[in-house]
Design an enzyme around this catalytic site. Sequence first.
Site, PDB file in Angstrom:
ATOM      1  N   HIS A 260       0.846  -1.194   0.000  1.00 34.29           N
ATOM      2  CA  HIS A 260       0.000   0.000   0.000  1.00 34.29           C
ATOM      3  C   HIS A 260       0.889   1.255   0.000  1.00 34.29           C
ATOM      4  O   HIS A 260       0.944   1.981  -0.981  1.00 34.29           O
ATOM      5  CB  HIS A 260      -0.914  -0.071   1.227  1.00 34.29           C
ATOM      6  CG  HIS A 260      -2.013   0.938   1.256  1.00 34.29           C
ATOM      7  ND1 HIS A 260      -2.198   1.906   0.303  1.00 34.29           N
ATOM      8  CD2 HIS A 260      -3.017   1.145   2.155  1.00 34.29           C
ATOM      9  CE1 HIS A 260      -3.250   2.638   0.606  1.00 34.29           C
ATOM     10  NE2 HIS A 260      -3.763   2.197   1.727  1.00 34.29           N
ATOM     11  N   HIS A 299      -1.570  -0.490 -12.246  1.00 32.07           N
ATOM     12  CA  HIS A 299      -2.422  -0.160 -11.105  1.00 32.07           C
ATOM     13  C   HIS A 299      -3.664  -1.032 -11.168  1.00 32.07           C
ATOM     14  O   HIS A 299      -4.159  -1.314 -12.252  1.00 32.07           O
ATOM     15  CB  HIS A 299      -2.815   1.326 -11.155  1.00 32.07           C
ATOM     16  CG  HIS A 299      -3.347   1.855  -9.860  1.00 32.07           C
ATOM     17  ND1 HIS A 299      -4.666   1.705  -9.501  1.00 32.07           N
ATOM     18  CD2 HIS A 299      -2.742   2.503  -8.838  1.00 32.07           C
ATOM     19  CE1 HIS A 299      -4.838   2.254  -8.310  1.00 32.07           C
ATOM     20  NE2 HIS A 299      -3.694   2.746  -7.888  1.00 32.07           N
ATOM     21  N   ASP A 355       3.351   6.471  -7.646  1.00 25.53           N
ATOM     22  CA  ASP A 355       4.580   6.139  -6.925  1.00 25.53           C
ATOM     23  C   ASP A 355       5.833   6.207  -7.790  1.00 25.53           C
ATOM     24  O   ASP A 355       6.937   6.154  -7.271  1.00 25.53           O
ATOM     25  CB  ASP A 355       4.466   4.730  -6.326  1.00 25.53           C
ATOM     26  CG  ASP A 355       3.424   4.685  -5.245  1.00 25.53           C
ATOM     27  OD1 ASP A 355       3.456   5.577  -4.387  1.00 25.53           O
ATOM     28  OD2 ASP A 355       2.567   3.777  -5.277  1.00 25.53           O
TER      29      ASP A 355
HETATM   30  C1  LIG Z   1      -0.158  -2.510  -9.191  1.00 22.75           C
HETATM   31  C2  LIG Z   1      -0.280  -3.960  -9.582  1.00 22.75           C
HETATM   32  C3  LIG Z   1      -0.123  -4.823  -8.311  1.00 22.75           C
HETATM   33  C4  LIG Z   1      -1.656  -4.198 -10.222  1.00 22.75           C
HETATM   34  O1  LIG Z   1      -1.790  -5.507 -10.520  1.00 22.75           O
HETATM   35  P1  LIG Z   1      -3.057  -6.176 -11.220  1.00 22.75           P
HETATM   36  O2  LIG Z   1      -4.062  -5.153 -11.586  1.00 22.75           O
HETATM   37  O3  LIG Z   1      -3.496  -7.284 -10.346  1.00 22.75           O
HETATM   38  O4  LIG Z   1      -2.449  -6.688 -12.591  1.00 22.75           O
HETATM   39  P2  LIG Z   1      -1.821  -8.112 -12.853  1.00 22.75           P
HETATM   40  O5  LIG Z   1      -0.834  -8.445 -11.791  1.00 22.75           O
HETATM   41  O6  LIG Z   1      -2.947  -9.065 -13.081  1.00 22.75           O
HETATM   42  O7  LIG Z   1      -1.033  -7.871 -14.238  1.00 22.75           O
HETATM   43  C5  LIG Z   1      -1.603  -7.961 -15.546  1.00 22.75           C
HETATM   44  C6  LIG Z   1      -0.490  -8.230 -16.560  1.00 22.75           C
HETATM   45  O8  LIG Z   1       0.438  -7.115 -16.586  1.00 22.75           O
HETATM   46  C7  LIG Z   1       1.739  -7.543 -16.136  1.00 22.75           C
HETATM   47  N1  LIG Z   1       2.213  -6.500 -15.222  1.00 22.75           N
HETATM   48  C8  LIG Z   1       1.471  -5.833 -14.304  1.00 22.75           C
HETATM   49  N2  LIG Z   1       2.227  -4.888 -13.694  1.00 22.75           N
HETATM   50  C9  LIG Z   1       3.463  -4.987 -14.243  1.00 22.75           C
HETATM   51  C10 LIG Z   1       4.657  -4.277 -14.054  1.00 22.75           C
HETATM   52  N3  LIG Z   1       4.722  -3.277 -13.151  1.00 22.75           N
HETATM   53  N4  LIG Z   1       5.743  -4.627 -14.783  1.00 22.75           N
HETATM   54  C11 LIG Z   1       5.655  -5.619 -15.701  1.00 22.75           C
HETATM   55  N5  LIG Z   1       4.542  -6.320 -15.939  1.00 22.75           N
HETATM   56  C12 LIG Z   1       3.455  -6.009 -15.225  1.00 22.75           C
HETATM   57  C13 LIG Z   1       1.515  -8.864 -15.431  1.00 22.75           C
HETATM   58  O9  LIG Z   1       2.671  -9.654 -15.464  1.00 22.75           O
HETATM   59  C14 LIG Z   1       0.388  -9.436 -16.229  1.00 22.75           C
HETATM   60  O10 LIG Z   1       0.909  -9.897 -17.437  1.00 22.75           O
HETATM   61  P3  LIG Z   1       0.322 -11.261 -18.109  1.00 22.75           P
HETATM   62  O11 LIG Z   1      -1.090 -10.910 -18.486  1.00 22.75           O
HETATM   63  O12 LIG Z   1       1.223 -11.523 -19.269  1.00 22.75           O
HETATM   64  O13 LIG Z   1       0.401 -12.318 -17.045  1.00 22.75           O
HETATM   65  C15 LIG Z   1       0.823  -4.342 -10.594  1.00 22.75           C
HETATM   66  O14 LIG Z   1       0.676  -3.579 -11.773  1.00 22.75           O
HETATM   67  C16 LIG Z   1       2.242  -4.185 -10.042  1.00 22.75           C
HETATM   68  O15 LIG Z   1       2.751  -5.100  -9.392  1.00 22.75           O
HETATM   69  N6  LIG Z   1       2.901  -3.002 -10.260  1.00 22.75           N
HETATM   70  C17 LIG Z   1       4.192  -2.741  -9.732  1.00 22.75           C
HETATM   71  C18 LIG Z   1       4.106  -2.346  -8.289  1.00 22.75           C
HETATM   72  C19 LIG Z   1       3.550  -0.951  -8.083  1.00 22.75           C
HETATM   73  O16 LIG Z   1       3.955  -0.003  -8.721  1.00 22.75           O
HETATM   74  N7  LIG Z   1       2.617  -0.825  -7.135  1.00 22.75           N
HETATM   75  C20 LIG Z   1       2.051   0.450  -6.784  1.00 22.75           C
HETATM   76  C21 LIG Z   1       0.599   0.502  -7.056  1.00 22.75           C
HETATM   77  S1  LIG Z   1       0.003   2.111  -6.613  1.00 22.75           S
END
Ligand SMILES: CC(C)(COP(=O)(O)OP(=O)(O)OC[C@H]1O[C@@H](n2cnc3c(N)ncnc32)[C@H](O)[C@@H]1OP(=O)(O)O)[C@@H](O)C(=O)NCCC(=O)NCCS
Length: 431
Positions: A260, A299, A355
């Site tokens: 978070h 996100h 972020d």
């Molecule tokens: C924020 C986050 C957790 C959202 O996740 P989500 O909505 O559940 O999306 P998913 O994890 O299902 O990802 C969907 C696809 O994008 C990819 N993906 C998502 N975020 C990614 C990233 N930052 N870098 C590379 N690939 C990413 C996943 O591997 C997945 O690919 P696939 O379909 O080939 O398997 C995720 O984007 C992430 O981990 N980001 C990096 C951490 C971050 O910046 N967090 C701050 C949020 S405010």
Amino acid sequence: MRDTVTITDNRTGKTVEVPIDEGAIRATGLKELGLSSYDPAFLNTASVTSRITYIDGDAGILRYRGYPIEQLAEESTYLETAYLLIHGELPTQDELYGWTHEITHHTFLHENLKELMHGFRYDAHPMGMLVSAVAALSTFYPEASLVDDEATRMAQVVRLIAKVPTIAAFSYRHSRGLPYVYPDNELGFTENFLSMMFRIAEPRYRAEPELIRALDVLFILHADHEQNCSANVMRSIGSSKADPYSALAGAAAALYGPLHGGANEAVLKMLAEIGDVKRIPEFIARVKAGEGRLMGFGHRVYKNYDPRAKIIKQTADAVFEITGRNRLLDIALELEKIALEDEYFVTRKLYPNVDFYSGIIYQALGLPIAMFPVMFAIPRTAGWLAQWLEGVTDPEQKIARPRQVYVGAAERDYVGLGYRRTPGARSLATA
Ligand SMILES: CC(C)(COP(=O)(O)OP(=O)(O)OC[C@H]1O[C@@H](n2cnc3c(N)ncnc32)[C@H](O)[C@@H]1OP(=O)(O)O)[C@@H](O)C(=O)NCCC(=O)NCCS
């Protein structure tokens, strides 16, 4: 055409017709079928109706009380935005004056609370100190438990918005072994915070106006984000009619978690690891091969450019004009440019989130990484309180109590200690 949905239980043929209201159906509509809905992490379940913050993740829209975040970041101040979140409307000039005066004159902490903070270990994490000190505030204001009284509620709202920055700054000074700096009532909200953080021996600390504005904009951007993890905790604790200090300590604890409030720290680590613009293509190739993620990208809600990321990028420029350009910013800018053109990120709708730049700005302001979630908690205090107020005054809300799908053992008889066996193990007596 009726605004309803009809659900049939194919095992029994039984049917219910459930009304659709504001694009949602009530899960209690399933009760007639003897069913409940299962939705871990609330992926498609609304737990409240709210009038505070609107997000359209596909379109990249964020609004507080209907006002676009871009306009607030451009025209408003953090304190005015906090008023808007709490009261629902922008203040008149007199209201803003009264609000600013009230907040300014509640920034001091009881000396006993200062002593309490002083008792933490020299290397205590500032976020742990913040969570504990906010919880401790409830013991100083026992009347805060009268959550059904409007005047009492508003008194605690003012106290919390005013005192959280003081607690935050004291926690930083503690971790640095520096004496605590008392609030300066002649300074504005954000400049006073900078003074409590960085003043050494000067009679009055004055920050660069551009830095004050940059931090104020960061505060506006972080003030609320509808039903996120910590807002949900705030409302959940509030639903038991606990006082707002205890509820806010819980919300801050939720923010402490790296999923978070800690993503900007992960961005900084990633940028430092890349180390040089030349190494970006190699890093991107690794991410695309599934070896790690591009931190600060993607996100759960935004499947478009996070509107806060756009504003924060401009803020970063203003900060670096004064503090000097950070090597990490060059890497971040190039990384963003390449990722936004790369088919892997484009097809997955992965854009920079808030972020991606906030950590670099905090670092440029001289803040240690441990302070990043604390910097988030200061402005989010207004959002948490707006969410709490809406929850405790909502006649539809009751104590939060989710259902569960029990998948554990069926009924079985108690076994005396001497007769218990680890499955498959031989008893000690015969070993
Ligand atoms: C924020 C986050 C957790 C959202 O996740 P989500 O909505 O559940 O999306 P998913 O994890 O299902 O990802 C969907 C696809 O994008 C990819 N993906 C998502 N975020 C990614 C990233 N930052 N870098 C590379 N690939 C990413 C996943 O591997 C997945 O690919 P696939 O379909 O080939 O398997 C995720 O984007 C992430 O981990 N980001 C990096 C951490 C971050 O910046 N967090 C701050 C949020 S405010």
